[in-house]
Scaffold this motif. Structure first.
Motif, PDB file in Angstrom:
ATOM      1  N   UNK A 121      13.777  -0.828   7.649  1.00 12.65           N
ATOM      2  CA  UNK A 121      13.620  -1.447   6.322  1.00 12.65           C
ATOM      3  C   UNK A 121      14.814  -1.113   5.441  1.00 12.65           C
ATOM      4  N   UNK A 122      15.422  -2.150   4.904  1.00 13.72           N
ATOM      5  CA  UNK A 122      16.619  -1.962   4.096  1.00 13.72           C
ATOM      6  C   UNK A 122      16.351  -2.455   2.675  1.00 13.72           C
ATOM      7  N   UNK A 143      14.242  -5.556   8.212  1.00 13.69           N
ATOM      8  CA  UNK A 143      13.453  -6.050   7.089  1.00 13.69           C
ATOM      9  C   UNK A 143      14.290  -5.820   5.846  1.00 13.69           C
ATOM     10  N   UNK A 144      14.377  -6.819   4.998  1.00 13.93           N
ATOM     11  CA  UNK A 144      15.254  -6.692   3.839  1.00 13.93           C
ATOM     12  C   UNK A 144      14.475  -6.903   2.551  1.00 13.93           C
ATOM     13  N   UNK A 145      14.728  -6.047   1.592  1.00 16.72           N
ATOM     14  CA  UNK A 145      14.263  -6.318   0.231  1.00 16.72           C
ATOM     15  C   UNK A 145      15.470  -6.233  -0.675  1.00 16.72           C
ATOM     16  N   UNK A 146      15.428  -7.029  -1.745  1.00 18.30           N
ATOM     17  CA  UNK A 146      16.612  -7.118  -2.598  1.00 18.30           C
ATOM     18  C   UNK A 146      16.292  -6.676  -4.016  1.00 18.30           C
ATOM     19  N   UNK A 150      11.872  -1.152  -7.041  1.00 21.74           N
ATOM     20  CA  UNK A 150      11.577  -1.541  -5.650  1.00 21.74           C
ATOM     21  C   UNK A 150      11.328  -0.285  -4.808  1.00 21.74           C
ATOM     22  N   UNK A 183       7.946   1.068  -5.113  1.00 15.58           N
ATOM     23  CA  UNK A 183       6.896   0.272  -4.469  1.00 15.58           C
ATOM     24  C   UNK A 183       6.716   0.660  -3.007  1.00 15.58           C
ATOM     25  N   UNK A 184       7.834   0.823  -2.327  1.00 14.95           N
ATOM     26  CA  UNK A 184       7.772   1.136  -0.897  1.00 14.95           C
ATOM     27  C   UNK A 184       9.064   1.828  -0.505  1.00 14.95           C
ATOM     28  N   UNK A 185       8.959   2.762   0.406  1.00  6.76           N
ATOM     29  CA  UNK A 185      10.133   3.539   0.792  1.00  6.76           C
ATOM     30  C   UNK A 185      10.873   2.858   1.949  1.00  6.76           C
ATOM     31  N   UNK A 186      12.126   2.513   1.718  1.00  9.31           N
ATOM     32  CA  UNK A 186      12.902   1.911   2.802  1.00  9.31           C
ATOM     33  C   UNK A 186      13.477   3.002   3.714  1.00  9.31           C
ATOM     34  N   UNK A 187      14.087   2.596   4.811  1.00 14.13           N
ATOM     35  CA  UNK A 187      14.758   3.547   5.682  1.00 14.13           C
ATOM     36  C   UNK A 187      16.179   3.801   5.206  1.00 14.13           C
ATOM     37  N   UNK A 195      11.396  13.120  -2.859  1.00 14.76           N
ATOM     38  CA  UNK A 195      11.102  12.364  -1.639  1.00 14.76           C
ATOM     39  C   UNK A 195      12.332  11.661  -1.088  1.00 14.76           C
ATOM     40  N   UNK A 246       9.022  16.344   1.862  1.00 13.34           N
ATOM     41  CA  UNK A 246       8.911  15.249   2.827  1.00 13.34           C
ATOM     42  C   UNK A 246      10.216  14.510   3.158  1.00 13.34           C
ATOM     43  N   UNK A 247      11.363  15.142   3.007  1.00 12.59           N
ATOM     44  CA  UNK A 247      12.559  14.329   3.238  1.00 12.59           C
ATOM     45  C   UNK A 247      12.633  13.772   4.645  1.00 12.59           C
ATOM     46  N   UNK A 270      11.002   9.754   5.481  1.00 12.58           N
ATOM     47  CA  UNK A 270      11.669   8.456   5.471  1.00 12.58           C
ATOM     48  C   UNK A 270      12.560   8.247   6.688  1.00 12.58           C
ATOM     49  N   UNK A 299      11.339   6.231   9.977  1.00  6.85           N
ATOM     50  CA  UNK A 299      10.977   4.824   9.928  1.00  6.85           C
ATOM     51  C   UNK A 299       9.831   4.629   8.971  1.00  6.85           C
ATOM     52  N   UNK A 326       2.164   2.907   4.286  1.00  5.71           N
ATOM     53  CA  UNK A 326       2.917   2.442   3.130  1.00  5.71           C
ATOM     54  C   UNK A 326       3.928   1.390   3.580  1.00  5.71           C
ATOM     55  N   UNK A 327       3.408   0.319   4.126  1.00  5.76           N
ATOM     56  CA  UNK A 327       4.360  -0.644   4.691  1.00  5.76           C
ATOM     57  C   UNK A 327       5.121  -1.383   3.598  1.00  5.76           C
ATOM     58  N   UNK A 328       6.326  -1.753   3.929  1.00  6.36           N
ATOM     59  CA  UNK A 328       7.084  -2.539   2.962  1.00  6.36           C
ATOM     60  C   UNK A 328       6.601  -3.971   3.039  1.00  6.36           C
ATOM     61  N   UNK A 329       6.456  -4.597   1.885  1.00  8.72           N
ATOM     62  CA  UNK A 329       6.038  -5.996   1.933  1.00  8.72           C
ATOM     63  C   UNK A 329       7.126  -6.829   2.598  1.00  8.72           C
ATOM     64  N   UNK A 339       9.852  -9.654   3.051  1.00  4.88           N
ATOM     65  CA  UNK A 339      10.869 -10.034   2.087  1.00  4.88           C
ATOM     66  C   UNK A 339      10.500 -11.212   1.185  1.00  4.88           C
ATOM     67  N   UNK A 345       9.474 -10.445  -2.196  1.00 10.21           N
ATOM     68  CA  UNK A 345      10.512 -10.058  -3.144  1.00 10.21           C
ATOM     69  C   UNK A 345      11.167 -11.286  -3.739  1.00 10.21           C
TER      70      UNK A 345
END
Lengths: 122, 700
Positions: free
Chosen positions: A4-5, A28-31, A41, A44-48, A73, B275-276, B279, B282, B287-290, B292, B295
């Motif tokens: 996730x980016x 997966x991309x969020x902008x 953003x 809302x959710x933690x990216x990689x 975090x 918790x570093x 992330x 993966x 807590x999945x990312x929605x 795209x 967005x």
């Protein structure tokens, strides 16, 4: 596992290019449009991984990275700076703020993906 | 999204960015020179540079880069913005816009064309020899990481690299991870890792970011040293790094003190409660990312192909006609009053007209970009004419149909050049006349009673009416003994081939006169008129319909035919009362109303449906005002209705018919012609009948 980016850039064109390149690479991309948007953003959710521009309205890349790193975090969340700037003093500033790496625009898609792979567990 | 879409998107974004630049400079010209204004301009130039780089638009990148450099000097207080600097900025902004336009059209801009301007910009930041700038430009060569892929990789077989690597604390605080570096190295070849754990403190004293392990890595790889170093690109300066190439043969080097297991254990201490690590593993399932698209939905605007909108407008036009036809059919059935059909129909009517209104609004655009372009025209015209011009705009946010905005460019350009060239006096003349040396030109837009009114006002000398008259006589446009009102003299300027300037100037004199301006405005359903006071200046007023697709019309009948009259021209309707109608001369009929005398025209005669005016008894007079303020009373047999009609162009099939603007389809399916009242009235007025004319002017 899909990576996730979160890509933060105030330029619509650059967001489009990033979105395109990263999706092609299977991410997966969020902008987000600027630092403030990026922080929202991120909440809302933690990216990689986060990719961010430097010159942005409201909250620039330096401020954004600092704000991210202040959150426990995200202390070791990889943050790549993607910018047209290449001045050493700016790179140093970004690093002081907590940037993981620095990529100069315009980016080559493969190199971008390589760089992401280098700082993330894929 | 394809590459082409992104490219197209870039140019669209450029328009916004150029607008932001122009806005910024305009604000700075008003004295607003705070850092936010400047930063906004800087960011816009910067974004153009960034995008241009992605599409290899080198000339654009280079110019934007230099421009940005100067703006940056202002940001860091090395350069102060005065009027001279600001003028140069304006020009640089204009040039940037030109380069964007060239790039968009796929043309290659010649860097030499920028040389002079770049030189001036460089001079601002004492960059006389340009060396520093060159260096900065060189620094911006689009290099990404390194070009190791094409290095001398395939020489002799694998080479053994011994890497000593000691991370610093900052390596951890920047989100870098030695384990990932090792993985990257492992992708290059066979990697052996050993760790020196001698500095590792007791668990209780361990800090998460304390780099207490020294690593020795042995990499057997075909890649060269540059590729190996490249892996450490991001941590350069954040670690002690030593890479020794040993050739193919194994060599003796300091043996590792403790062998690390081949599978890498992250060096982040296990007892770190933070918790570093999470992330890095993966996405966390909880807590999945929605996806795209979610967005994307957050954006407040979308871009739609204009063709789709136009198709929608056409369809809604048909819908409105259909609804009108339905209304008519139902009224013919004569249902009892208050029946449900009519109630529903009423709702349908309201809804369809609202849908129509909303869809029209999609095509509406603010005039701002157009006005900004005009600011540039005014600047350039001023420069060419050797006059300093202060150009101001009002009502930038006024929205007009997209087509109107697009097609106003040429007429406005011509009008502005006219104003600067012919309107504004030379600086010497202005000073003699007690005016400020700088001439003012104001362009404004406003919505006024269902139309868009655009005015261009200058504070120049005003129209030299005796001279205009003299020229018109000399050119045989009017007879020498013809008496004209000021208004009529002004309108002579709209005649084809009229030019008051004795020598052709390099601005306005391009073979295009106000006649072309007038016909272009008329093609848009608009009108143009002059207002002028000698010594004080001239105002050119353009009045345009809000949309080109529908119009509010009065349905009238004359000689058994049905016509539509745009209500915009209509002032009032009057029942023909013999007491207020006077006959002057043989055929001249006038309506006396509130002390004025207005010539009466019979619509049937105007259109050639009948030879002589019918008796006015029982008929209706429509009071019309034309764009230059003249009034006419148009006699019709009956007013049927007032409604919105969809404009259907005629000129594609029939050419231009004087007095007829377009056509529409009525509720019963019949076709009715939409009248151009201005043309009708002026066609009638053109007939030699001086008495009514003068009286009309006195009355109007």
């Amino acid at each position: 596992m899909t990576l996730h980016v979160l890509a933060v850039d105030d330029s619509r064109t650059m967001r489009g290019l990033l979105d395109h390149a990263l999706r092609e690479a299977g991410f997966h991309v969020r902008l987000a449009e600027d630092g403030v948007d990026g922080l929202e953003r991120l909440a809302e959710a933690t990216p990689d991984i986060v990719i961010t521009d430097i010159n942005m309205p409201r909250l620039d890349g330096f401020g954004f990275i600092e704000a991210v790193r202040r959150q426990r975090a995200f202390r070791s969340l990889p943050i790549l700076v993607l910018t047209t700037e290449s001045a050493p003093e700016l790179k140093a500033r970004a690093r002081d703020a907590g940037a993981t790496g620095w990529i100069v625009k315009p980016f080559d898609e493969q190199k971008l993906v390589d760089a992401i792979q280098r700082v993330t567990t894929m | 999204m394809s590459g082409n879409d992104i490219r197209e998107g870039f140019f669209e974004e450029c328009e916004d960015l150029l607008e932001a630049i122009s806005d910024g400079f305009a604000a700075m010209a008003r004295g607003q020179r705070d850092s936010e204004t400047l930063n906004a301009v800087f960011r816009a130039v910067h974004s153009i540079k960034g995008g241009a780089g992605a599409f290899n638009l080198d000339t654009l990148v280079e110019f934007a880069h230099k421009f940005e450099g100067v703006l940056d000097a202002v940001r860091s207080d090395q350069l102060k913005v005065d009027d001279v600097v600001l003028r140069l900025f304006h020009r640089a902004g204009d040039r940037l816009a030109d380069l964007v336009a060239l790039a968009r059209d796929g043309q290659i801009a010649n860097p030499a064309d920028n040389a002079a301007l770049v030189g001036e910009l460089a001079a601002l930041i004492d960059d006389d020899d340009g060396a520093a700038d060159e260096a900065a430009a060189a620094a911006f060569v689009p290099v990404t990481f390194s070009l190791d892929l094409f290095g001398p990789a395939d020489e002799a077989g694998p080479v053994r690299h011994v890497i000593r690597f000691t991370p610093h604390r900052a390596l951890y605080t920047t989100g870098n991870d030695p384990a990932l570096l090792f993985q990257a190295l492992a992708r290059l070849g066979d990697l052996e890792v050993s760790a020196d754990l001698s500095r590792v403190p007791p668990l209780s004293q361990l800090e998460w970011d304390d780099p207490c392990i020294d690593w020795t890595l042995t990499l057997n790889t075909e890649a060269d040293e540059a590729a190996v170093r490249d892996v450490f690109d991001f941590v350069d300066g954040l670690c002690d790094l030593e890479i020794v190439q040993e050739g193919a043969a194994p060599a003796v080097f300091l043996p590792p003190l403790i062998e690390a297991p081949p599978l890498l254990v992250p060096e982040i201490p296990a007892d770190d409660p933070a918790p570093p690590v999470a992330p890095r593993l993966g996405p966390v399932p909880a807590d999945p990312m929605p996806e795209a698209p979610a967005a994307v939905q957050q954006r407040a605007t979308i871009r739609v192909d204009l063709e789709r909108v136009d198709r929608l407008i056409n369809l809604v036009g048909e819908l409105v006609i259909n609804q009108a036809m339905l209304t008519q059919s139902i009224s013919e059935v004569k249902l009892p009053p208050g029946n449900r059909v009519e109630v529903s129909l009423d709702q349908l009517k309201r809804l369809s007209s609202e849908v129509q209104e909303r869809i029209m609004a999609i095509r509406a655009q603010p005039v701002k970009p157009l006005f900004q372009r005009m600011a540039r025209i005014a600047r350039e015209a001023g420069q060419a004419a050797g006059k300093t011009i202060y150009f101001r705009t009002f009502g930038d946010a006024t929205e007009v149909d997209k087509t109107v905005v697009e097609r106003l460019g040429d007429p406005l350009t011509h009008m502005i050049r006219n104003a600067v060239d012919h309107g504004i006096e030379s600086p010497e003349k202005r000073l003699t006349a007690g005016k400020p040396e700088t001439g003012t030109v104001v362009l404004s837009a406003a919505h006024r009673s269902g139309r868009v009114v655009i005015e261009l006002t200058d504070d120049g000398a005003g129209i030299d009416r005796p001279k205009v008259r003299e020229i018109a006589i000399r050119k045989g446009l009017i007879s020498a003994d013809k008496e004209l009102t000021d208004n009529e003299i002004d309108n002579l300027l709209f005649l084809p081939g009229f030019s008051t300037k004795t020598e052709v100037s390099n601005l306005s004199g391009r073979g295009v006169g106000m006649d072309v301006v007038k016909s272009e405005i008329q093609n848009l359903g608009g009108r143009v008129s002059f207002g002028s006071r000698p010594g004080f200046g001239t105002t050119v007023t353009i009045s345009l319909p809000l949309t080109l697709a529908v119009l509010e019309g009065m349905v009238v009948e004359a000689n058994g035919e049905t016509f539509i009259l745009p209500t915009t021209a209509l002032q009032e309707t009057v029942q023909a009362d013999p007491a207020s109608i006077h006959r002057i001369g043989t055929d001249g009929l006038f309506l006396s109303i509130r002390g004025g005398h207005i010539p009466i025209l019979d619509l049937g005669v105007c259109l050639g449906l009948q030879d002589r005016p019918s008796d006015l008894k029982g008929r209706v007079l429509l009071l019309l005002e034309n764009s230059s303020g003249g009034r006419t009373a148009l006699a019709v047999d009956r007013v049927v209705d007032q409604r919105e009609v969809v404009i259907k162009g005629l000129e594609g099939n029939y050419g231009h018919v004087p007095g007829i603007a377009a056509a529409t389809i009525l509720g019963d399916g019949r076709i009715a012609l939409i009248l151009d009242t201005d043309e009708l009235a002026s066609a009638m007025a053109a007939e030699p009948d001086p008495i009514p004319q003068r009286l009309a002017a006195a009355g109007g």
